[in-house]
Design an enzyme around this catalytic site. Structure first.
Site, PDB file in Angstrom:
ATOM      1  N   ASP A 197      29.596 -23.440 -26.040  1.00 22.61           N
ATOM      2  CA  ASP A 197      29.958 -23.697 -27.377  1.00 22.61           C
ATOM      3  C   ASP A 197      29.883 -24.896 -28.174  1.00 22.61           C
ATOM      4  O   ASP A 197      30.302 -25.169 -29.201  1.00 22.61           O
ATOM      5  CB  ASP A 197      31.049 -22.940 -28.107  1.00 22.61           C
ATOM      6  CG  ASP A 197      31.002 -21.495 -27.834  1.00 22.61           C
ATOM      7  OD1 ASP A 197      29.798 -20.787 -27.537  1.00 22.61           O
ATOM      8  OD2 ASP A 197      31.970 -20.916 -27.794  1.00 22.61           O
ATOM      9  N   HIS A 218      16.776 -50.364 -23.941  1.00 23.01           N
ATOM     10  CA  HIS A 218      15.415 -50.840 -23.214  1.00 23.01           C
ATOM     11  C   HIS A 218      14.160 -50.306 -24.031  1.00 23.01           C
ATOM     12  O   HIS A 218      13.837 -49.299 -23.690  1.00 23.01           O
ATOM     13  CB  HIS A 218      15.298 -50.399 -21.786  1.00 23.01           C
ATOM     14  CG  HIS A 218      16.611 -50.998 -20.994  1.00 23.01           C
ATOM     15  ND1 HIS A 218      16.690 -50.645 -19.560  1.00 23.01           N
ATOM     16  CD2 HIS A 218      17.493 -51.775 -21.466  1.00 23.01           C
ATOM     17  CE1 HIS A 218      17.820 -51.487 -19.226  1.00 23.01           C
ATOM     18  NE2 HIS A 218      18.308 -52.233 -20.299  1.00 23.01           N
ATOM     19  N   GLU A 238      19.570 -62.521 -20.880  1.00 22.96           N
ATOM     20  CA  GLU A 238      20.690 -62.161 -20.278  1.00 22.96           C
ATOM     21  C   GLU A 238      20.788 -62.779 -18.941  1.00 22.96           C
ATOM     22  O   GLU A 238      20.766 -61.645 -17.987  1.00 22.96           O
ATOM     23  CB  GLU A 238      21.020 -60.636 -20.381  1.00 22.96           C
ATOM     24  CG  GLU A 238      19.805 -59.878 -19.995  1.00 22.96           C
ATOM     25  CD  GLU A 238      20.135 -58.300 -20.051  1.00 22.96           C
ATOM     26  OE1 GLU A 238      21.218 -57.870 -19.295  1.00 22.96           O
ATOM     27  OE2 GLU A 238      19.401 -57.463 -20.911  1.00 22.96           O
ATOM     28  N   TYR A 245      25.977 -63.140  -9.531  1.00 23.39           N
ATOM     29  CA  TYR A 245      26.751 -61.943  -8.914  1.00 23.39           C
ATOM     30  C   TYR A 245      27.045 -62.495  -7.607  1.00 23.39           C
ATOM     31  O   TYR A 245      25.825 -62.261  -6.579  1.00 23.39           O
ATOM     32  CB  TYR A 245      26.308 -60.760  -9.294  1.00 23.39           C
ATOM     33  CG  TYR A 245      25.778 -60.484 -10.649  1.00 23.39           C
ATOM     34  CD1 TYR A 245      26.447 -60.051 -11.753  1.00 23.39           C
ATOM     35  CD2 TYR A 245      24.453 -60.669 -10.887  1.00 23.39           C
ATOM     36  CE1 TYR A 245      25.930 -59.806 -12.949  1.00 23.39           C
ATOM     37  CE2 TYR A 245      23.914 -60.743 -12.211  1.00 23.39           C
ATOM     38  CZ  TYR A 245      24.781 -60.221 -13.227  1.00 23.39           C
ATOM     39  OH  TYR A 245      24.142 -60.078 -14.461  1.00 23.39           O
TER      40      TYR A 245
HETATM   41  N1  GLY Z   1      23.251 -53.036 -21.307  1.00 19.41           N
HETATM   42  C1  GLY Z   1      21.874 -52.674 -20.624  1.00 19.41           C
HETATM   43  C2  GLY Z   1      21.221 -54.149 -20.425  1.00 19.41           C
HETATM   44  O1  GLY Z   1      21.762 -55.084 -20.553  1.00 19.41           O
HETATM   45  O2  GLY Z   1      20.144 -53.975 -19.881  1.00 19.41           O
HETATM   46 MN    MN Z   2      23.465 -55.323 -21.738  1.00 16.33          MN
HETATM   47 MN    MN Z   3      20.298 -55.791 -21.812  1.00 20.24          MN
END
Ligand code: GLY
Ligand code: MN
Ligand code: MN
Length: 449
Positions: free
Chosen positions: A41, A363, A395, A399
């Protein structure tokens, strides 16, 4: 609140029709997303199909847009749910076809219940059909059913479309270059997400859980009218930041760790996408600051390379050069910068690309290669040339997963800095400037918070 204008949506339907006519005409059929059951539901929060939304701005489930590009004037028809007093008591308002046609600027609207009857009529004698080709079994089956009905009228002299185009290929190219209406929404979405990151920075303290900070982000998104995040928020402290798609968001944050947050709201169907990384205790340690400043410098280089005429991959290449230099300088990578780039040694600590298209989908759609350009002999198609109106993320990150062969000081540090860039004449406009990223500015904000 004034009602939003539907002109941009109508213009997109006209532009789609123009392109269909240039290919000999035909009929486009684009359905919205189905409602998805969550459990008994209940359904997941409804989100319209991006292509459908792009063409209609119509918010209800069970709806289909048809663009008929055959006559002298293209016509657009919306199929939607009927008014239903009983269902509206339980589930809320429905426009119904009459109000929907007027409100959303369609030439006509009909009940979704008549789709199987009406679609064969619309497809009769159409030279081609434009729909999301092989996108879902349900959509393919429906198209098969409608075309079978049209073919059944062959002896009456009716002909069925003899060609099918993927309507998404046309719409992807349109969506790649944002119009003024889209840019306005994306600026607002970016601003809300920036404010959410500032709120999260101020709320960060040792001993708190990652999900407490996630709640701060959601609070700000919702408070400012965003229905939901554009993707699952990543709130990753310490070593968790080295998991690129970390989702648990439940660890306790400790003094001395960094906190990486990748989160953005969706607004009116458009995504924003921001990452910031800051010290849980409010001050970067020496090694953290060293790596942070490398990532920040690499982002500055990538942003400088984000401009009309550049190729999609230029910002990435610019970021990689600065990152590789930094990795060599601090001993994460041995040898020369050129060597690290050529061998790909830097990828151990930077394993993703520097950006992606951003729009309705986080994306976003759009070919990353230039469709009009032939590949050189034996090579790949050249990368897409950036043009004003395109939006992409920038970006870079570093890491460092713990391992015996990496300097101890850098182990378990994960850093990413992500902004959303609108390509404009001469360069790019960063839509997400409202959240600090220089280390000293972050520390000052956290002290004040
Ligand atoms: N948050 C997904 C990316 O940065 O691609
Ligand atoms: Mn991102
Ligand atoms: Mn991104």
């Amino acid at each position: 609140m004034t009602e939003p204008t539907m002109t941009p949506f109508r213009n997109r339907r006209l532009k789609l029709a123009e392109q269909m006519r240039a290919r000999g005409g035909g009929v486009a059929v684009v359905a919205t997303a189905p409602e998805v059951p969550r459990n008994r539901d209940t359904t997941y929060p409804f989100r319209a199909d991006s292509y459908f939304w792009y063409l209609s701005g119509f918010p209800e489930p069970e709806a289909v847009v048809v663009v008929d590009a055959r006559g002298a004037e293209p016509r657009s028809i919306l199929f939607c749910r009927d008014k239903n007093e009983e269902r509206e008591i339980w589930d809320g308002f429905r426009f119904g076809p009459i109000a929907a046609a007027e409100r959303f600027g369609f030439d006509e609207a009909k009940s979704i219940g008549t789709l199987d009857e009406e679609l064969p009529k619309l497809l009769a004698d159409a030279p081609a059909v434009y729909h999301p080709l092989a996108a879902s079994p349900e959509a393919d089956t429906a198209m098969q059913r409608w075309l079978a009905t049209v073919r059944g009228q062959a002896r009456a002299g009716v002909s069925a479309p003899s060609a099918a185009w993927d309507v998404r290929a046309l719409l992807d190219e349109m969506r790649l270059v944002k119009d003024a209406h889209e840019i306005d929404i994306m600026r607002r979405a970016a601003r809300i997400s920036a404010q959410a990151h500032v709120r999260a920075m101020k709320a960060t303290a040792p001993g708190r859980r990652e999900y407490e900070i996630e709640a701060e982000l959601l609070h700000e998104f919702r408070r400012q009218g965003s229905p939901f995040p554009a993707y699952g928020s990543i709130v990753a402290a310490g070593a968790n930041a080295c998991v690129l798609h970390y989702r648990e968001n439940d660890a306790t944050m400790r003094d001395g760790e960094l906190l990486l947050i990748d989160a953005g709201c969706e607004l009116d169907g458009y995504a924003s996408d921001i990452t910031r990384t800051w010290p849980v205790g409010g001050r970067f340690s020496g090694p953290q600051r060293e790596l942070y400043d490398i990532v920040l410098a690499s982002q500055a280089a990538a942003i400088a390379a984000t401009k009309p005429g550049a190729r999609f991959t230029d910002p990435h290449d610019a970021a990689v050069r600065v990152l590789a230099q930094g990795m060599v300088d601090c001993g994460l990578v041995q040898g020369t910068v050129d060597g690290a780039i050529e061998s790909g040694a830097y990828r151990r600590f930077y394993m993703h690309r520097t950006g992606h298209w951003l729009g309705m989908d986080v994306h976003d759609c759009g070919d990353y290669r230039e469709p009009g350009e032939a590949p050189p002999a034996g090579g790949d198609k050249p990368w897409r040339v950036l043009r004003p109106g395109m939006v992409l993320t920038v970006e870079p990150g570093i890491y460092v997963r713990a391992a015996d062969d990496v300097p101890e000081a850098y182990r378990d540090i994960g850093i990413r800095i992500e902004d959303d860039a609108l390509v404009v004449e001469g360069g790019c406009e960063i839509l997400t400037v409202d959240v600090p990223k220089a280390a000293a500015d972050i520390e000052a904000l956290m002290r004040a918070g």
